[in-house]
Write a protein that holds these residues in place. Structure first.
Motif, PDB file in Angstrom:
ATOM      1  N   ASP A   7       0.847  -1.200   0.000  1.00 12.02           N
ATOM      2  CA  ASP A   7       0.000   0.000   0.000  1.00 12.02           C
ATOM      3  C   ASP A   7       0.872   1.236   0.000  1.00 12.02           C
ATOM      4  OD1 ASP A   7      -2.596   1.144  -0.119  1.00 12.02           O
ATOM      5  OD2 ASP A   7      -2.313   1.860   1.930  1.00 12.02           O
ATOM      6  N   ILE A   8       0.381   2.284  -0.630  1.00 11.09           N
ATOM      7  CA  ILE A   8       1.075   3.567  -0.633  1.00 11.09           C
ATOM      8  C   ILE A   8       0.248   4.530   0.192  1.00 11.09           C
ATOM      9  CG2 ILE A   8       1.987   5.434  -2.050  1.00 11.09           C
ATOM     10  CD1 ILE A   8       2.175   3.595  -4.344  1.00 11.09           C
ATOM     11  N   ALA A   9       0.926   5.312   1.014  1.00 14.05           N
ATOM     12  CA  ALA A   9       0.208   6.270   1.841  1.00 14.05           C
ATOM     13  C   ALA A   9      -0.435   7.331   0.951  1.00 14.05           C
ATOM     14  CB  ALA A   9       1.180   6.925   2.818  1.00 14.05           C
ATOM     15  N   PRO A  10      -1.554   7.912   1.375  1.00 14.22           N
ATOM     16  CA  PRO A  10      -2.175   8.958   0.576  1.00 14.22           C
ATOM     17  C   PRO A  10      -1.247  10.163   0.442  1.00 14.22           C
ATOM     18  CG  PRO A  10      -3.260   8.739   2.715  1.00 14.22           C
ATOM     19  CD  PRO A  10      -2.317   7.606   2.590  1.00 14.22           C
ATOM     20  N   VAL A  11      -1.374  10.882  -0.653  1.00 13.99           N
ATOM     21  CA  VAL A  11      -0.503  12.032  -0.897  1.00 13.99           C
ATOM     22  C   VAL A  11      -0.898  13.141   0.071  1.00 13.99           C
ATOM     23  CG1 VAL A  11       0.265  13.693  -2.615  1.00 13.99           C
ATOM     24  CG2 VAL A  11      -0.405  11.399  -3.315  1.00 13.99           C
ATOM     25  N   PRO A  12       0.033  13.613   0.897  1.00 17.50           N
ATOM     26  CA  PRO A  12      -0.324  14.701   1.817  1.00 17.50           C
ATOM     27  C   PRO A  12      -0.689  15.953   1.031  1.00 17.50           C
ATOM     28  CG  PRO A  12       1.797  13.722   2.401  1.00 17.50           C
ATOM     29  CD  PRO A  12       1.432  13.196   1.060  1.00 17.50           C
ATOM     30  N   GLU A  13      -1.516  16.773   1.622  1.00 20.36           N
ATOM     31  CA  GLU A  13      -2.003  17.952   0.923  1.00 20.36           C
ATOM     32  C   GLU A  13      -0.845  18.862   0.536  1.00 20.36           C
ATOM     33  OE1 GLU A  13      -5.343  20.699   2.357  1.00 20.36           O
ATOM     34  OE2 GLU A  13      -5.979  18.677   2.918  1.00 20.36           O
ATOM     35  N   GLY A  14      -0.845  19.340  -0.683  1.00 21.17           N
ATOM     36  CA  GLY A  14       0.189  20.266  -1.126  1.00 21.17           C
ATOM     37  C   GLY A  14       1.488  19.589  -1.538  1.00 21.17           C
ATOM     38  N   ARG A  15       1.542  18.275  -1.502  1.00 19.37           N
ATOM     39  CA  ARG A  15       2.755  17.578  -1.926  1.00 19.37           C
ATOM     40  C   ARG A  15       2.519  16.918  -3.270  1.00 19.37           C
ATOM     41  NH1 ARG A  15       5.798  15.732   2.427  1.00 19.37           N
ATOM     42  NH2 ARG A  15       5.957  17.372   3.994  1.00 19.37           N
ATOM     43  N   GLN A  16       3.632  16.492  -3.868  1.00 18.38           N
ATOM     44  CA  GLN A  16       3.536  15.814  -5.157  1.00 18.38           C
ATOM     45  C   GLN A  16       3.440  14.321  -5.003  1.00 18.38           C
ATOM     46  OE1 GLN A  16       6.692  16.867  -7.752  1.00 18.38           O
ATOM     47  NE2 GLN A  16       5.267  18.031  -9.012  1.00 18.38           N
ATOM     48  N   ARG A  17       4.073  13.836  -3.965  1.00 23.85           N
ATOM     49  CA  ARG A  17       4.079  12.396  -3.789  1.00 23.85           C
ATOM     50  C   ARG A  17       4.054  12.067  -2.316  1.00 23.85           C
ATOM     51  NH1 ARG A  17       9.187  13.742  -5.373  1.00 23.85           N
ATOM     52  NH2 ARG A  17       8.905  13.119  -7.515  1.00 23.85           N
ATOM     53  N   SER A  18       3.694  10.861  -2.046  1.00 24.94           N
ATOM     54  CA  SER A  18       3.766  10.385  -0.681  1.00 24.94           C
ATOM     55  C   SER A  18       5.103   9.680  -0.501  1.00 24.94           C
ATOM     56  CB  SER A  18       2.620   9.425  -0.425  1.00 24.94           C
ATOM     57  OG  SER A  18       2.963   8.547   0.589  1.00 24.94           O
ATOM     58  N   ARG A  19       5.592   9.695   0.731  1.00 20.09           N
ATOM     59  CA  ARG A  19       6.937   9.190   0.946  1.00 20.09           C
ATOM     60  C   ARG A  19       6.938   7.699   1.275  1.00 20.09           C
ATOM     61  NH1 ARG A  19      12.119   9.830   3.030  1.00 20.09           N
ATOM     62  NH2 ARG A  19      12.273   9.498   5.259  1.00 20.09           N
ATOM     63  N   PHE A  20       5.800   7.144   1.649  1.00 19.49           N
ATOM     64  CA  PHE A  20       5.853   5.797   2.227  1.00 19.49           C
ATOM     65  C   PHE A  20       5.166   4.740   1.387  1.00 19.49           C
ATOM     66  CE2 PHE A  20       5.685   8.712   5.952  1.00 19.49           C
ATOM     67  CZ  PHE A  20       7.023   8.621   6.254  1.00 19.49           C
ATOM     68  N   LEU A  21       5.858   3.643   1.254  1.00 18.61           N
ATOM     69  CA  LEU A  21       5.293   2.446   0.647  1.00 18.61           C
ATOM     70  C   LEU A  21       5.418   1.350   1.694  1.00 18.61           C
ATOM     71  CD1 LEU A  21       4.521   0.536  -1.786  1.00 18.61           C
ATOM     72  CD2 LEU A  21       6.967   0.323  -2.168  1.00 18.61           C
ATOM     73  N   ALA A  22       4.337   0.641   1.936  1.00 15.46           N
ATOM     74  CA  ALA A  22       4.407  -0.470   2.876  1.00 15.46           C
ATOM     75  C   ALA A  22       4.335  -1.756   2.086  1.00 15.46           C
ATOM     76  CB  ALA A  22       3.267  -0.390   3.874  1.00 15.46           C
ATOM     77  N   VAL A  23       5.199  -2.691   2.394  1.00 16.62           N
ATOM     78  CA  VAL A  23       5.228  -3.974   1.695  1.00 16.62           C
ATOM     79  C   VAL A  23       5.147  -5.077   2.735  1.00 16.62           C
ATOM     80  CG1 VAL A  23       6.533  -5.435   0.124  1.00 16.62           C
ATOM     81  CG2 VAL A  23       6.688  -2.959  -0.074  1.00 16.62           C
TER      82      VAL A  23
END
Lengths: 1214, 88
Positions: free
Chosen positions: A588-604
């Motif tokens: 799963d990838i964390a939702p993109v925080p507001e005002g950012r381009q990408r989310s930093r976290f991927l959980a495997v």
């Protein structure tokens, strides 16, 4: 034994309700007191009642009033409670809490005779408040504001008068002259001196005006005049420029207008035509409606009829008082007329309702007026009316209320995962059996069959800005089906999705393009219809996918991760590859925080029982940030941003926490906090959800992210009033789900189960239980379960009612009479049609109007066999001849051929007043026929008292008849007495047995432990309690322990000391010799109290049960006010230490809102013993952050750990 | 009154008796005692709403009527002052 007390469902009954603008502005709100709970309700635009805030105050609220300072926009709340203090509260809209503005101590705590708090009266201009006691004391506080416009309160001014009983007080509207308060008083000083009773007979109630002289700062008795002796309530009449001032005195049968220097204006209250002559008509609640040009009062009688009272007034005062029949609704504890045209009716028993005004009773109707009042030799001439259907009001919403819970049992008759709670609720015609299941209620919107068995479902929008979803995409084993959402949902083929392959994920990517991931590649469908296809290298297939709106990670078979990002042009670009050590179980990838381009976290999640957090930042892409090992391979992962905490109406002004949720294969949901910067995992908590690995889906609840977990039953994790709650849904097992939003249904869920597609919405968020109600006929008294046949046998009885036949006859007569009247108008055909319609609508439903009152010595009663699955009554026996059923049990007599029989204890012609008397008591024995669905009377046996308790014992029947405990055996024609013991102090109300011990509960003297000696055929008491306890409920815990509850709201456990118990078991005479000696006129041994706790509400049923599969047992209790609570035994000493320290700190740092000392409240009648109050501990998250940290430091923990502990304790119960 | 009298046990008792209705004294007779118990009980029933509701269910009356009955002089004054039927 240490117990943890937790309220599972807050009280639903209402003591008092007030309305006003508590949050400021124009919004009409209602504040209700539910015994020990204060809540703020608001009807929304659709007319649905919403609870905004609810707080337990650990005290007993007796009265509420609202006031507004002149020129202010906001109402304050004054609370009269048992704290011996006056408390003024203000609703804080920003933080969604009640702020305590003032708290002034004036007396002792407790609901005492002379300590004020019972009555509150407000000066209509908000300049002063009077708080009064039942007797003697009345205090007046002057309210004002200081230079900073803050509310100030003066020191109290006394308006005491000794030897005086106070019935009601109210403010008198006299504009801006000195504030005046009116009181109905009765002076008994002479009556007490005169032992002949003459003075007592002559004692007269007075209406007294107290004037607060603002200049002298002094209260004086201004005026006092005799008033009708039936007076019970005062209502303020608008004054100043709006009306004539003065008060309405509501008395039995009359409403009287009174004012200083004004003659009495009196009118009779119309009576129902069928009311017995000796019964009066009493006003029990009142509401005032005031507009600029007019005002009127709505007064409700004890039978539920509302009357509109208007005053004709001019310069020379009031000339006429008119009482006109308005409508009939169930009897209320309080009524509130809202300025928006609603009437909130807080029912005294049963569901509360919100009505909308259709009219204000201007049409002609039965009216009584002061000018037509006729006085004859027999008194005033009554005015009669017949209740009719609602004409002026229409019900638009109702709030469920369990009040009063009469009996409760927990069993799993439906063979579901968790047991159901069967509770008998309500009174008279509004009574019901309610089946409660832990979980949220679902309303199903659509179910449609699909051509195959679907494996997954998604919904997608066409554009990020769209409000509603455009497609539902369903994946099968070898195909994909696309449904377009419009006015109808239908299959489409022009969507661009590949339909010959199963799908792994479908979502909106970028701003306006769609993405379909299938085992062989990614299909990217641009808004203009162009399709880009990315194919997997070689023969490898995609196994798992994780994506948010801008990032996609796929896992190929073998463990390779490929990371894509949406670039500026909307193109999906491959960014990075990473080889994992083995196959990937979930992503799963964390939702993109507001005002950012990408989310930093991927959980495997991997099959080696670990979850890794990988970075997606360009600098350290695919670096492992942290690793968490779990107990079982993860099946599903979901990042969820939780903004749980206090603050704001939506609880959102707090930094959000990112939670990683993992559904493990052993059925456990594992939640852990992800550090927003470093990606470190901390503060993990796990909870068993069901037998299948939970699959997690992100949905929206009230516009905020929430989580749906599908295990063997679905669960919803969401934020409610600032708390994160994880609650089961009452629905069947689902395979796959997605959020669903269309114009018919803003926040729904679409799910697949079996071969069906289901769309549903989730209702009544925040409730612990969802309920199914089955109506009953009379007040239910008790019931027994038949677990094998899955049937319930309920006994119902009502005092002072006519039997079913009499009611039917009266109703027929009434309709005939009404029909005759209309016949006179001619037009036969129309009449018949109208008549038919009337029957369908049931214009006089008993539920709304109540049963007609009969003399108090008339009883009706029935025995009902009910199948809870179909809600069908399979057998209903009405008892004849004034008999009423009070006890029931099933019994298997030994060596008899009948099998299980039903024993019912009844009383004939029971009367409580002036002295308890009865014609006869009976024990009926019924045989079950038709596989338990029906009953057949075998015989009935006359006994000398009311058999209030029955129980099977060693193949015989034990009956508690008055103070006699008797053992019966079954005979051919009647029951045969075998043995008895007459030594019980008052009345036996409960019998429980275990092996050869009998645990008898006395109505006033707690438990008696008895033994039966078969060889000597003797029943004897070997132990009893030293404390007088007025038992209302009892439950057998173990061989030596009983749990009981008394009338004053205490729950307690008593235990026979181990050595005494052993001695009795070893003694060949069974302690009989000792018994014969006796001790202090009681039993030779005494039980010890091991647990004691004041619940603050009359507990009517106790039961030991486990509400979660595989969980430990706890004691559940149901109360008169309709709340359900649990007492959970602690299993470790550490927990006891932790929670008792937490409780101690909470007591110090967070004293209850209305000024009652928490320890004092929980020890109101007996000192609290070995029970930790979870309700207080659970207020920990509502404390400000620094206070939380302070308490946590004292306990050597972090606030997060404390929250986790609280959550764990709750999860052990439900 | 001398300063010492103020702390004398009797004057303290008198003060209590004046302040708190129902405080007992040595010459209390059984009717006075009973009437106090009765009035205390009724005041407690009225103050505790759940208990009032419990009675209302038992007698099948409205809660308002129950409250009214508990406060009427038949219950609070007459039953004890004229010295008949004390049920305590």
């Amino acid at each position: 034994m240490y117990l943890y007390n937790l309220t599972l469902q807050q009280a639903t009954g209402i003591v008092s309700a007030i309305n006003g603008n508590f949050s400021g502005g124009k919004i009409q709100e209602i504040v209700v007191a539910r015994g020990k709970i204060l809540s703020l309700l608001r009807p929304d635009e659709l007319g649905k009642l919403q609870t905004l805030h609810s707080v337990e105050i650990f005290g007993c609220i007796r009265s509420l009033a609202q006031f507004r300072l002149t020129g202010a926009q906001k109402d304050y709340i004054v609370v009269g409670s048992d704290s011996g203090r006056i408390v003024i509260l203000e609703y804080n809209k920003e933080k969604n809490v009640f702020d305590k503005v003032h708290q002034e101590t004036f007396g002792k705590s407790g609901c005492r005779r002379i300590v004020p708090g019972q009555y509150l009266a407000i000066d209509p201009k908000g300049r002063a408040v009077m708080i009064g006691a039942c007797e003697k004391q009345k205090l007046v506080y002057v309210l004002n504001r200081d230079t900073a416009a803050r509310l100030t309160i003066s020191s109290p001014l006394e308006a005491h008068k000794s030897h005086t009983i106070v019935y009601s007080i109210c403010g008198v509207d006299c504009g801006f002259d000195n504030p005046i308060f009116a009181a109905i008083e009765l002076d008994y000083s002479e009556a007490d001196q005169d032992s002949t009773g003459v003075a007592a007979g002559e004692a007269q109630k007075h209406l007294t005006f107290y004037e607060l002289d603002l200049g002298l700062n002094h209260v004086s008795r201004k005026w006092s005049e005799q008033v009708d002796n039936g007076a019970n309530m005062l209502v303020t009449v608008p004054g100043g420029g709006d009306g004539p001032s003065g008060v309405l005195v509501c008395a039995e049968n009359f409403v009287i207008y009174k004012n200083q220097g004004h003659p009495d204006i009196r009118a009779v209250i119309p009576r129902r035509a069928d009311l017995p002559e000796e019964r009066g008509v009493l006003i029990v609640s009142a509401a005032t409606h005031k507009q600029k040009s007019m005002f009127f009062f709505l007064l409700q009688t004890e039978y539920g009829d509302i009357f509109k009272v208007t005053l004709e007034h001019g310069n020379d005062g009031v000339t006429e008082l008119k009482i006109k029949y308005f409508d009939t609704i169930p009897v209320t504890a309080s009524m509130c007329v809202l300025k928006t045209g609603f009437l909130f009716a807080a029912s005294e028993f049963g569901n509360h309702a919100l009505y909308q005004f259709q009219a204000i009773g201007d049409d002609p109707d039965v009216e009584s007026s002061s000018s037509t009042l006729m006085e004859t030799e027999e008194g005033f001439q009554p005015v009669f009316f017949q209740p009719r259907g609602l004409k002026n009001l229409v019900r638009i919403d109702q709030a469920e209320s369990l009040m009063p819970i009469m009996d409760m049992k927990i069993a799993n008759l439906f063979e579901e995962e968790t047991p159901q709670i069967y509770s008998l609720c309500g009174r008279g015609p509004r009574s019901s059996l309610r089946i409660l299941r832990p979980g949220l209620a679902i309303s199903e919107m659509a179910v449609s069959q699909l051509p195959g068995v679907p494996s997954a479902v998604w919904t997608v929008k066409k554009n990020v800005t769209d409000a509603f979803d455009a497609y539902i995409v369903v994946s099968f084993a070898n195909a994909t089906l696309v449904l377009s959402i419009g006015e109808t949902v239908e299959e489409v083929s022009d969507s661009g999705f590949l339909d010959t392959t199963p799908s792994l994920a479908v979502s909106l990517i970028g701003d306006d393009s769609l993405m379909q991931i299938h085992p062989n590649g990614i299909r990217h469908i641009r808004e203009d219809g162009r399709i880009n296809e990315w194919r997997t290298p070689g023969k490898r297939t995609i196994v798992k996918v994780g994506s948010n709106g801008l990032q996609v990670v796929i896992a190929l078979s073998g463990g390779e991760l490929i990371y894509f990002e949406v670039d500026m042009t909307g193109q999906l670009m491959e960014v990075e590859k990473h080889e994992m050590s083995g196959d990937v179980a979930c992503l799963d990838i964390a939702p993109v925080p507001e005002g950012r381009q990408r989310s930093r976290f991927l959980a495997v999640g991997s099959y080696d029982n670990t979850i890794r957090i990988l970075s997606l930042d360009p600098d350290d892409c695919m670096q492992v940030l942290s690793v968490q090992s779990v107990s079982s391979p993860p099946e599903s992962l979901l990042f969820l941003e939780v903004k749980a905490s206090i603050g704001g109406e939506d609880g959102a002004d707090h930094p959000a926490n990112l939670f990683l949720n993992a559904g493990l294969q052993n059925g456990v949901l594992f939640r852990t906090v992800v550090d927003m910067v470093t990606g470190q995992l901390s503060d993990s908590r796990s909870r068993f959800l069901g037998l299948r690995a939970p699959k997690l889906f992100s949905v929206k609840v009230r516009g905020r992210p929430a989580m749906l977990c599908l295990s063997s039953r679905p669960w919803l994790g969401y934020i409610h009033q600032g708390h994160f709650l994880l609650t089961p849904l009452s629905y069947e097992t689902l395979e796959f789900a997605a959020s669903f939003s269309s114009d018919q249904c803003a926040e729904g869920v679409v799910a697949v189960a079996g071969d069906a597609l289901r769309v549903f919405t989730i209702e009544r968020l925040g409730e612990t239980f969802n309920e199914t109600a089955i109506p009953l006929r009379y007040t239910p008294r008790r019931f027994v379960l038949q677990p094998k046949r899955k049937l319930l046998v309920i006994i119902e009885s009502d005092q002072g009612s006519y039997t079913a036949e009499e009611r039917e006859a009266a109703r027929k007569e009434f309709f005939e009479a009404a029909g005759m009247g209309e016949n006179g108008n001619g037009n036969m055909n129309q009449m018949e049609n109208g008549g038919d319609d009337e029957d369908k609508e049931d214009p006089l439903s008993d539920e709304q109007y109540g049963y007609p009152k009969a003399e108090s010595n008339k009883w009706v009663s029935c025995i009902r066999v009910l199948d809870p699955r179909t809600a069908a009554t399979t057998c209903l026996l009405e008892l004849q001849d004034n008999e009423a059923a009070f006890s029931v049990c099933t019994v298997n007599f030994h060596d008899k051929e009948y099998g299980t029989l039903l024993a019912v204890g009844t009383a004939k012609g029971l009367q409580f007043w002036p002295k308890r008397s009865l014609v006869a008591g009976f024990i009926h024995i019924y045989r079950f026929i038709e596989d338990g669905r029906s009953l057949e009377l075998l015989h009935k046996t006359q006994v000398e008292g009311v058999p209030l308790a029955l129980c099977q014992f060693q193949g015989r029947l034990l009956a508690g008849i008055g103070s006699v405990l008797r053992l019966y055996d079954l005979g051919k024609k009647r029951l045969l007495r075998k043995c008895e013991n007459k030594l019980f102090p008052n009345t036996i109300v409960s019998i429980q047995t275990y092996r050869d011990r009998i645990y008898v509960g006395d109505i006033q003297e707690s438990f008696h432990f008895c033994k039966y000696r078969r060889d000597e055929n003797q029943l004897y008491i070997f132990a009893d309690d030293v404390v007088p306890r007025w038992l209302t409920a009892s439950f057998h815990i173990d061989f030596d322990t009983m749990a009981g509850a008394d009338k004053f709201g205490n729950v307690y456990f008593v235990r026979l000391p181990q050595d005494v118990s052993d001695e009795i078991e070893e003694d060949p005479t069974g302690g009989k010799i000792k018994w014969e000696q006796g001790r202090l006129n009681g039993a030779p041994n005494k039980v010890e109290e091991i647990v004691q706790f004041h619940v603050g509400d009359v507990v009517t049923s106790l039961q030991k049960a486990s509400l979660i599969p595989g969980g430990g047992e706890c004691v559940l209790y149901g109360t008169v006010m309709g709340s359900l609570g649990a007492l959970l035994p602690f299993t470790s000493r550490d927990d006891v230490d932790f929670f008792s320290h937490l409780e101690m700190h909470m007591r110090q740092e967070h004293p209850p809102l209305c000024g009652r000392d928490h320890m004092g409240y929980r020890s109101a009648y007996f000192p609290v013993k070995d029970v930790i109050d979870g309700d207080l501990c659970e207020q920990f998250p509502t404390l400000p952050m620094d206070l939380q940290r302070k308490i946590a430091d004292e306990l050597d923990r972090t606030p997060g750990e404390i929250l986790k502990k609280l959550e764990e304790a709750r999860n052990k119960i439900i | 009154m001398q300063a010492s009298d103020r702390f004398n046990i009797n004057s303290q008792l008198e003060h209590l008796q004046a302040k708190y209705v129902g405080t007992g004294h040595a010459d209390l007779n059984r009717f006075e005692w009973a009437v106090n118990i009765q009035r205390d009980s009724y005041a407690s029933y009225i103050g505790h709403y759940p208990m009032l509701a419990y009675f209302a269910v038992a007698e099948n009356e409205s809660i308002g009527r129950e409250r009214y009955n508990f406060m009427q002089k038949e219950k609070t004054i007459k039953s004890c002052s004229s010295g008949y039927e004390v049920k305590c």
